[in-house]
Enzyme design. Structure first.
Site, short mmCIF file in Angstrom:
data_model
loop_
_atom_site.label_atom_id
_atom_site.label_comp_id
_atom_site.label_asym_id
_atom_site.label_seq_id
_atom_site.Cartn_x
_atom_site.Cartn_y
_atom_site.Cartn_z
N SER A 26 50.21 37.89 40.29
CA SER A 26 51.23 37.26 41.20
C SER A 26 50.92 37.29 42.70
O SER A 26 50.06 38.24 43.02
CB SER A 26 52.46 37.80 40.92
OG SER A 26 52.46 39.19 41.13
N VAL A 32 50.53 33.76 38.44
CA VAL A 32 49.39 32.93 37.99
C VAL A 32 49.35 33.25 36.47
O VAL A 32 49.52 34.37 36.02
CB VAL A 32 48.06 33.66 38.43
CG1 VAL A 32 46.51 33.21 38.06
CG2 VAL A 32 48.07 33.88 40.08
N GLU A 99 39.82 27.92 37.30
CA GLU A 99 39.13 28.40 36.45
C GLU A 99 39.49 29.86 36.21
O GLU A 99 39.95 30.42 37.22
CB GLU A 99 37.50 28.58 37.00
CG GLU A 99 37.27 29.37 38.07
CD GLU A 99 35.82 29.48 38.44
OE1 GLU A 99 35.38 29.43 39.41
OE2 GLU A 99 34.95 30.13 37.43
N ASP A 144 42.25 36.52 54.54
CA ASP A 144 43.10 37.47 53.56
C ASP A 144 41.91 38.22 52.54
O ASP A 144 42.41 38.36 51.43
CB ASP A 144 44.14 36.94 52.85
CG ASP A 144 45.17 38.16 52.46
OD1 ASP A 144 46.06 37.80 51.45
OD2 ASP A 144 45.19 39.14 53.04
C1 LIG Z 1 43.35 29.99 44.44
O1 LIG Z 1 44.17 30.94 44.53
C2 LIG Z 1 44.40 32.10 43.54
C3 LIG Z 1 43.82 32.24 42.34
C4 LIG Z 1 44.20 33.13 41.60
C5 LIG Z 1 43.34 33.38 40.27
C6 LIG Z 1 42.51 32.27 40.01
C7 LIG Z 1 42.01 32.54 38.72
C8 LIG Z 1 42.11 33.90 38.03
N1 LIG Z 1 41.88 34.18 36.82
C9 LIG Z 1 41.86 35.43 36.87
C10 LIG Z 1 42.96 35.68 37.85
C11 LIG Z 1 43.40 36.79 37.86
C12 LIG Z 1 43.52 38.13 37.24
C13 LIG Z 1 44.18 39.25 37.64
C14 LIG Z 1 45.03 39.30 38.83
C15 LIG Z 1 45.15 38.20 39.54
C16 LIG Z 1 45.78 38.17 40.62
O2 LIG Z 1 47.03 37.37 40.71
N2 LIG Z 1 45.80 39.13 41.63
C17 LIG Z 1 45.47 38.73 42.86
C18 LIG Z 1 46.35 39.28 43.85
N3 LIG Z 1 46.17 38.43 45.22
C19 LIG Z 1 46.62 37.24 44.96
C20 LIG Z 1 46.95 39.41 46.20
C21 LIG Z 1 44.34 37.02 39.13
N4 LIG Z 1 43.10 34.47 38.51
N5 LIG Z 1 43.56 34.33 39.77
C22 LIG Z 1 45.13 34.16 42.11
C23 LIG Z 1 45.77 34.00 43.18
C24 LIG Z 1 45.40 32.96 44.01
O3 LIG Z 1 46.12 32.80 45.31
#
Ligand SMILES: COc1cc(-c2ccc3ncc(-c4cccc([C@@H](O)NCCN(C)C)c4)n3n2)ccc1O
Length: 288
Positions: A26, A32, A99, A144
Site C-alpha cells: 500500500s 496494490v 507488471e 522518492d
Molecule cells: C507504479 O507505482 C507503484 C507500483 C507498485 C507495484 C507494482 C508492481 C508490484 N509487484 C509487487 C509489488 C509490491 C510488493 C510488495 C510491496 C509493494 C509496495 O506496496 N511497497 C512499496 C511501498 N512504497 C509504495 C512506499 C509492492 N508491486 N508494487 C507499488 C506502488 C506503486 O506506487
C-alpha cells in the site's frame, strides 16, 4: 460531464477482466493487489488509486497527480522500471494494471541480510542507475527513491524494478520549483531548503541508498525528523570504521560524489555509470 465519463481510461469494472487477489502493498491513497487476467491467466499487480471526491476533501489523490503519474509511466519503457499495461477508472478509483514483481522490496532484502558484499551492492545500484538514466534522459525525476520503492524480481539473480512515481516530475530547463517532500531519510538538502529540485535530487538518494546497502546504517538518520534534516543540511556523515572497515576506497569515493550539498557539483547518473566502482560491475557482466 464528470471526470470519469470523459476520461480515456477503461470504464468496465476491473473484476470483469481480472480476478482480484490479496493485497501485497500500500502507499499514499493507494492499495496494490495481486490480480490474474481471466483471459490469459497471467498475474499482474493492480494499483487501486482512490480519487479525491471533493476539492475540499483531504482524502484521495488529485486528478492531476493521477494523470501525471500515468503520463510518466506511459513515457517510460525500461527493464528496470515497472511496466504499465492497462488503466481502468470507476467512480472511486483509477486502477493501474502493472507488471507483477515477486521478489519483494530491496528494503526487506537488506533487512534480512544486514549488509551486502560490494559486488551485490554494485549489482543493485548499477541497475538503479540504468533505470534512472532512462528517466533522466527524458528529464523525468523520480523524487522518492528509497529501498521500499526498489523491487526485486527474485532473490537470486535479482533484476530490480523502480516503482511509485506518485511524486515524480518532468523537469523543465534543469530544475523545477515544486515544493515537496519525499521520505526524510532520503531527501536532498535542496528539498529541505525549499530550493529547486532536479534530476540531481535523485542522485543524492542514490548516495544514501548505496551507503545503507554497504553498511546497514542510514547516513543522516537522527532521533527525529528535525535532527535528520539538520544532519542532511550539514552533510554530516562519516564512514565509521565499525561499518566501513572492509569497504573499498572506490565505494566510498562513489558515495562521496553523491552526498554533495551543491546540486551542480553532485555526480550525475552518467558520472555514476562511468565511475570505476560501477564499471567493475559492467565489465564483469560483459565478461560473463
Ligand atoms: C507504479 O507505482 C507503484 C507500483 C507498485 C507495484 C507494482 C508492481 C508490484 N509487484 C509487487 C509489488 C509490491 C510488493 C510488495 C510491496 C509493494 C509496495 O506496496 N511497497 C512499496 C511501498 N512504497 C509504495 C512506499 C509492492 N508491486 N508494487 C507499488 C506502488 C506503486 O506506487
Amino acid at each position: 460531464m464528470s471526470d470519469t465519463e470523459s476520461s480515456p481510461y477503461r470504464h468496465e469494472p476491473v473484476e470483469d477482466w481480472y480476478i482480484v487477489g490479496e493485497e501485497i502493498g500500500s502507499g499514499h491513497f493507494a492499495v496494490v493487489k495481486k490480480v490474474v487476467c481471466k483471459r490469459s491467466g497471467t498475474e499482474f499487480a493492480a494499483k487501486f488509486i482512490r480519487k479525491k471526491r471533493a476539492s475540499t476533501s483531504r482524502r484521495g489523490a488529485r486528478r492531476e497527480d493521477i494523470e501525471r503519474e500515468i503520463s510518466i509511466l506511459q513515457e517510460l519503457n525500461h527493464v528496470n522500471i515497472i511496466k504499465l499495461y492497462d488503466i481502468f477508472e470507476d467512480k472511486q478509483d483509477v486502477t493501474l494494471i502493472l507488471e507483477l514483481v515477486s521478489g519483494g522490496e530491496l528494503f526487506d532484502f537488506i533487512a534480512e541480510r544486514d549488509v551486502l558484499h560490494e559486488s551485490e551492492a554494485t549489482a543493485f545500484i548499477a541497475q538503479v542507475l540504468e533505470g534512472l538514466a532512462h528517466m533522466h534522459l527524458k528529464n523525468i525525476a523520480h523524487l522518492d527513491l528509497k529501498p521500499e520503492n526498489i523491487l526485486l524480481t527474485n532473490r537470486a539473480q535479482a533484476v530490480i524494478k523502480l516503482i511509485d512515481f506518485g511524486i515524480s516530475r518532468k523537469i523543465e530547463d534543469g530544475k523545477n520549483e515544486i515544493q515537496m517532500l519525499g521520505t526524510p531519510e532520503f531527501v536532498a538538502p535542496e528539498v529541505i531548503a525549499y530550493e529547486p529540485l532536479g534530476l540531481y535530487t535523485d542522485m543524492w538518494a542514490v548516495g544514501v541508498i548505496t551507503y545503507i546497502l554497504l553498511s546497514g546504517c542510514s547516513p543522516f538518520l537522527g532521533d527525529n525528523k528535525q535532527e535528520t534534516f539538520a544532519n542532511i543540511c550539514a552533510v554530516d556523515f562519516s564512514f565509521d570504521d565499525e561499518f566501513f572497515g572492509n569497504t573499498s576506497d572506490l565505494a566510498k569515493d562513489f558515495i562521496r560524489g553523491l552526498l554533495v550539498k551543491h546540486p551542480g557539483r553532485r555526480a550525475s547518473v552518467t558520472d555514476c555509470l562511468s565511475h570505476p566502482w560501477i564499471k567493475l560491475f559492467f565489465d564483469e557482466r560483459e565478461r560473463l
